[in-house]
Design an enzyme around this catalytic site. Structure first.
Site, PDB file in Angstrom:
ATOM      1  N   ASN A 154       0.709  -1.220   0.069  1.00 13.42           N
ATOM      2  CA  ASN A 154      -0.079   0.170   0.029  1.00 13.42           C
ATOM      3  C   ASN A 154       0.875   1.386   0.038  1.00 13.42           C
ATOM      4  O   ASN A 154       0.280   2.308  -0.334  1.00 13.42           O
ATOM      5  CB  ASN A 154      -0.951  -0.019   1.224  1.00 13.42           C
ATOM      6  N   PHE A 412      -1.529  -8.071   4.613  1.00 18.44           N
ATOM      7  CA  PHE A 412      -0.303  -7.636   4.583  1.00 18.44           C
ATOM      8  C   PHE A 412       0.107  -6.402   3.895  1.00 18.44           C
ATOM      9  O   PHE A 412       1.015  -6.203   3.356  1.00 18.44           O
ATOM     10  CB  PHE A 412       0.753  -8.517   4.234  1.00 18.44           C
ATOM     11  N   CYS A 413      -1.028  -5.602   3.876  1.00 23.43           N
ATOM     12  CA  CYS A 413      -0.849  -4.351   3.168  1.00 23.43           C
ATOM     13  C   CYS A 413      -0.636  -4.450   1.680  1.00 23.43           C
ATOM     14  O   CYS A 413       0.047  -3.690   1.068  1.00 23.43           O
ATOM     15  CB  CYS A 413       0.132  -3.299   3.901  1.00 23.43           C
ATOM     16  N   ASN A 414      -1.178  -5.586   1.201  1.00 20.81           N
ATOM     17  CA  ASN A 414      -1.116  -5.793  -0.201  1.00 20.81           C
ATOM     18  C   ASN A 414      -2.280  -6.193  -0.914  1.00 20.81           C
ATOM     19  O   ASN A 414      -2.330  -7.550  -0.995  1.00 20.81           O
ATOM     20  CB  ASN A 414       0.302  -6.891  -0.377  1.00 20.81           C
TER      21      ASN A 414
END
Ligand code: PLP
Length: 483
Positions: A154, A412-414
């Site tokens: 992100n 995982f911010c992905n």
């Protein structure tokens, strides 16, 4: 008699380096290169004994690396023996701080084999901060392009808000399941479709923090040959892989040092090619970034090079620990770390994929390459029961916590890699984002997606991972097997 550690009790005192029984010999037979990394077992015993003393299975190196004891001790001694003042003054305490900060800059370049004629090392708070420095200052204007792979963190995705605000176009380069790689034929097509853009920025992770996929570094040359500036997010790559900036020439590289050697947190870097740095226009000035500013003349002169990008006071008490951390990694050898991680990853992948319920159905669904050809030691997956129903990743995490296993779950911010891995379609996602004024919690998002998993389980290997960690994890996964 010496008290046994919790791990020794659990393992009947088996020592990793002796490696008798329990699959270790078979592992060595399949991955003989692991033997060449025995120095890491000694290092673990010497500097990371807290792991085995506490029976901890640490599998979250992509979340954060672990620090060796000497790193903390040496840094504490350094702090206790020096008088460090705010840098950039001629007073003696300031001069000492400046000297160590500058020394660390050189060390950073040397570690990545980057020529000081070509690259400028800029200290940041973390990789996110490095990425933001590029995003906010890249000269996007109407018609320009920002191209990025689906599996960016992100902190890279967020750059699209800067380019859109200035009329540029964001385009995503998809990754496809099951391996979550970009098909070779697609990359040139996307790079060629630049719509005649003036400024073109291409961003990708050298290693995905979701799937562990390692996209080819060869893309850097290909993109640059087609006029793109390349932003390489190396945060998840550099802890276990060599990044040689004499061989590769990305324009901007972002890293976080705690991911490499655990300590200090709060220091990262943007390593930028001089030419590429010249291209950036800082949107503001601040203490530390100017040579002179005037209130009455209502203007300022930006400092040249790194200084112009380092807002406020640098983390000068911790930066000297980065130099020590880089030395620490170099003493072990990044290639040795890489070899060990890839041996363990190869074994783990084989064991995870081989786990079956009594009816033959797989226990694990992996998101990413099933072998070690184009990946690193980060693995994302979900667990399924024998009727092929997903086990909530939060339940897996909860059970791992009880076994003193540190892993991570979620996306995982992905989000892009997660959406592709989990098969979440654009229309169902758009429904969840239909009210731009609303805020949604993660739990509400889970309800909105309704019935589908919104996350995965991730394990990641690193600096002092060993076979015992890997085996403990496979034993843990085995507990999900149904007869
Ligand atoms: C690939 C990648 N990029 C960027 C980041 C952001 O790093 P930080 O939170 O240290 O800024 C991470 C963190 O996990 C990452 O894995």
């Amino acid at each position: 008699m010496a008290r046994k550690t919790r791990t020794e009790e659990r393992d009947g005192g088996m020592k990793q380096s002796k490696g008798t029984g329990d699959g270790y010999d078979a592992f060595l037979e399949r991955f003989p290169a692991y033997k060449d990394t025995a120095a890491i077992d000694e290092l673990r015993a010497r500097e990371f004994s807290r792991l085995d003393r506490d029976g901890h299975v640490y599998l979250d190196y992509t979340g954060g690396g672990l620090y060796g004891e000497s790193l903390v001790r040496d840094h504490a001694a350094f702090l206790l023996n020096h008088i460090l003042g705010n840098p950039h003054s001629s007073n003696p305490s300031s001069a000492v701080a400046t000297e160590h900060v500058e020394q660390c800059r050189h060390r950073m370049l040397a570690f990545f084999n980057a020529s000081p004629e070509e690259y400028v090392p800029i200290f940041t708070a973390n990789a996110t901060h490095a990425l933001k420095l590029v995003g906010e200052a890249y000269p996007f204007s109407p018609g320009d392009q920002f191209l990025l792979t689906f599996d960016n963190h992100n902190s890279v995705n967020g750059i699209r808000e800067f380019d859109r605000a200035r009329g540029a176009v964001t385009r995503y380069l998809p990754v496809f399941p099951p391996d979550l790689c970009v098909p070779e034929e697609t990359i040139d097509r996307y790079l060629d479709e630049d719509g005649g853009a003036g400024h073109k920025l291409f961003a990708y992770p050298a290693q995905s923090n979701f799937s562990g996929v390692q996209h080819p570094l060869g893309w850097i040359d290909r993109a640059k040959a087609k006029g793109w500036d390349v932003l390489l997010d190396a945060a998840a790559f550099v802890p276990t892989n060599r990044l040689d900036l004499t061989r590769w020439h990305p324009d901007y590289v972002a890293v976080s040092f705690y991911k490499m050697f655990g300590y200090p947190t709060g220091v990262g870097a943007l390593i930028a090619r001089r030419e590429a740095l010249e291209k950036l226009h800082r949107p503001w000035f601040a203490g530390g970034t100017i040579t002179v500013a005037s209130v009455q003349a209502d203007t300022y002169y930006l400092a040249a090079g790194a200084e112009g990008f380092e807002d406020g006071t640098l983390n000068y008490a911790c930066i000297p620990a980065v130099e020590r951390g880089l030395d620490f990694m170099e003493r072990i050898g990044i290639d040795v770390i890489h070899t060990r991680v890839m041996c363990l990853a190869g074994w783990l992948l084989g064991e995870m994929l081989a786990l079956r319920h009594g009816n033959g159905r797989p226990v694990v669904r992996l998101y990413g390459p099933a072998d070690t050809k184009c990946r690193g030691g980060t693995m994302a997956f979900n667990v399924y029961d024998k009727e092929d129903r997903g086990v909530d990743h939060l339940i897996v995490e909860e059970r791992a916590n009880r076994c003193n296993i540190s892993l991570r779950t979620g996306c995982f911010c992905n989000p892009g890699a997660g959406e592709m891995a989990l098969g979440l379609a654009q229309d169902e996602l758009e429904t969840c984002f239909s009210d731009p004024e609303a805020r949604m919690t993660y739990d509400e998002f889970r309800q909105c997606i309704d019935g589908k998993s919104t996350g995965a389980v991730r394990i990641s290997l690193g600096l002092v991972s060993n076979f015992r960690d890997a085996r403990a994890f496979i034993r843990f996964l085995g507990e999900f097997r149904e007869p």
